[in-house]
Design an enzyme around this catalytic site. Structure first.
Site, PDB file in Angstrom:
ATOM      1  N   ASP A  60       0.949  -1.251   0.109  1.00 26.16           N
ATOM      2  CA  ASP A  60       0.202  -0.199  -0.023  1.00 26.16           C
ATOM      3  C   ASP A  60       0.754   1.407  -0.200  1.00 26.16           C
ATOM      4  OD1 ASP A  60       1.103   0.035   2.568  1.00 26.16           O
ATOM      5  OD2 ASP A  60      -0.727  -0.244   3.473  1.00 26.16           O
ATOM      6  N   ASP A 240      -7.827  -7.252   0.051  1.00 29.73           N
ATOM      7  CA  ASP A 240      -7.053  -7.620   1.171  1.00 29.73           C
ATOM      8  C   ASP A 240      -7.804  -7.541   2.393  1.00 29.73           C
ATOM      9  OD1 ASP A 240      -6.854  -4.885   0.792  1.00 29.73           O
ATOM     10  OD2 ASP A 240      -5.917  -5.007   2.884  1.00 29.73           O
ATOM     11  N   CYS A 278     -13.861 -28.568   6.346  1.00 26.52           N
ATOM     12  CA  CYS A 278     -12.676 -27.864   5.862  1.00 26.52           C
ATOM     13  C   CYS A 278     -11.735 -29.027   5.649  1.00 26.52           C
ATOM     14  CB  CYS A 278     -12.351 -26.978   7.073  1.00 26.52           C
ATOM     15  SG  CYS A 278     -10.499 -26.253   6.532  1.00 26.52           S
ATOM     16  N   CYS A 280      -8.298 -28.307   5.640  1.00 22.89           N
ATOM     17  CA  CYS A 280      -6.989 -28.017   5.881  1.00 22.89           C
ATOM     18  C   CYS A 280      -6.544 -28.960   7.022  1.00 22.89           C
ATOM     19  CB  CYS A 280      -7.049 -26.466   6.612  1.00 22.89           C
ATOM     20  SG  CYS A 280      -7.409 -26.319   8.509  1.00 22.89           S
ATOM     21  N   CYS A 283      -7.755 -28.739  10.671  1.00 23.25           N
ATOM     22  CA  CYS A 283      -8.936 -29.445  10.805  1.00 23.25           C
ATOM     23  C   CYS A 283      -8.930 -31.041  10.681  1.00 23.25           C
ATOM     24  CB  CYS A 283     -10.108 -28.884   9.906  1.00 23.25           C
ATOM     25  SG  CYS A 283     -10.648 -27.366  10.347  1.00 23.25           S
ATOM     26  N   HIS A 309      -5.826 -22.059   9.776  1.00 20.23           N
ATOM     27  CA  HIS A 309      -7.192 -22.517   9.333  1.00 20.23           C
ATOM     28  C   HIS A 309      -8.166 -21.303   8.549  1.00 20.23           C
ATOM     29  CE1 HIS A 309     -11.271 -23.574   9.354  1.00 20.23           C
ATOM     30  NE2 HIS A 309     -11.745 -22.522   9.938  1.00 20.23           N
TER      31      HIS A 309
HETATM   32 ZN   LIG Z   1      -9.795 -25.826   8.652  1.00 20.62          ZN
END
Ligand SMILES: [Zn+2]
Length: 346
Positions: A60, A240, A278, A280, A283, A309
């Site tokens: 920025d 963002d 999820c 990920c 998880c 996560h």
């Molecule tokens: Zn997750």
């Protein structure tokens, strides 16, 4: 874009971010200018090399932080004079200086300095900030192109920023003036700062109607998970937000079923993952009960796991949005997401 304020996305190693598939991160010019300094980063080979991140970086202009963090700021046509929030030292940020710092950092996308005003703003304040933002954008573009002519073409792209607060005709005028200057991409700034979501969408739509479709369009500082598809459907390509990382550090997890405030006592013996839907690594491996324990005990691992996560969740929303666009059902995806968030966590 995950936010990496001080050349780090808090709670992440660069390789973990790469593994999640983050293609671009945002870094804050204001913070890096004050500490460790853009000249030091330039001497060490630029921001990519300094932080060992080979993928894209957007910086920025520093303006937003000057307007929100520093003391004794004074805005004139020349630029904005401010005191560092770290040591009280005095600095002058001009459109040229903001461009120079970002060239030193060597980011892939740089933003021009714009005037950020408090909201809700009266029309007269919004109009004068718009005019100053356009004048500053012209100076920033000229400085950038002069440097390019002198030092060879930098690989950096410089974006203009549409202002105009909550006035549709001012937003339109701002966009038209920036298009005349001709940037490789455009941002929409000064939104999601407290106005209702409907207003954010209305002003975003007004701007994207004007801005050329073949160039990147970036909505700054958004948004909540259930709002992202709205912005994409208005023609926004990039966003963002500190929300996934900041909320994670405050034990707030975003899931496909809504927000999970993991410190809540109801999760003390909850053997489910944070988000059963999820994929990920967190998880797959850990339970809500364990995450809650880590947060309650003040373990730093808590923030690291939660951040992982949440960022995965946000990147996955974008993957799902791209897929929904391909199949022509973005509106359906958007309303389903909103309904789940309205219903609250399971
Ligand atoms: Zn997750």
């Amino acid at each position: 874009m995950p936010v990496g304020t001080a050349a780090t996305v808090k709670g992440f190693t660069q390789s973990a971010l790469e593994d999640l598939g983050a293609e671009i991160i945002l870094a804050n010019t204001y913070h890096l200018y004050l500490r460790p300094g853009h000249d030091l980063i330039r001497r060490l080979g630029g921001l990519h090399q300094f932080m060992s991140w080979t993928r894209a970086i957007l910086t920025d202009s520093g303006g937003f932080q000057v307007f929100s963090l520093s003391d004794l700021r004074k805005v004139t046509d020349e630029g904005v004079r401010f005191r560092s929030h770290l040591d009280g030292s005095e600095h002058l940020l001009t459109p040229e200086k903001a461009a120079e710092i970002q060239l030193a950092l060597g980011s892939d996308i740089a933003m021009v300095l714009d005037e950020c005003i408090e909201t809700p703003a009266p029309r007269v304040a919004a109009e004068s900030a718009l005019l100053r933002t356009t004048a500053w954008a012209k100076r920033a573009r000229k400085y950038f192109l002069d440097c390019a002519a002198k030092n060879g073409d930098p690989t950096q792209w410089q974006f203009g920023i549409v202002q105009g607060a909550t006035f549709a005709d001012l937003r339109r005028r701002s966009a038209q003036q920036l298009i005349e200057i001709d940037f490789p991409g455009y941002a929409v700034g000064g939104l999601a700062v407290g106005e209702p979501h409907e207003m954010t969408c209305e002003m975003t739509g007004v701007a994207t109607e004007e801005l050329p479709k073949e160039k990147l369009r970036y909505l700054m500082g958004v948004g909540r998970p259930e709002q992202i598809a709205d912005y994409v459907s208005l023609g926004i390509d990039m966003m963002d937000c500190v929300l996934p990382t900041r909320a994670a550090r405050h034990a707030c997890m975003y899931t496909s079923e809504g927000r999970v405030l993991i410190k809540n006592a109801r999760y003390a013996e909850d053997q489910r993952p944070i988000d059963p839907a999820c994929s990920c690594a967190i998880c797959k491996r850990y339970t809500r009960a364990y995450l809650r324990h880590l947060f309650t005990a003040g373990e730093i691992t808590a923030a690291i796991l939660a951040t992982h996560h949440n960022v995965h969740f946000y990147l996955d929303i974008m993957r799902q949005i791209r897929e929904a666009i391909e199949f022509g059902n973005l509106a359906k995806f958007s309303s389903a997401m909103r309904a789940r968030y309205a219903a609250g966590p399971a």
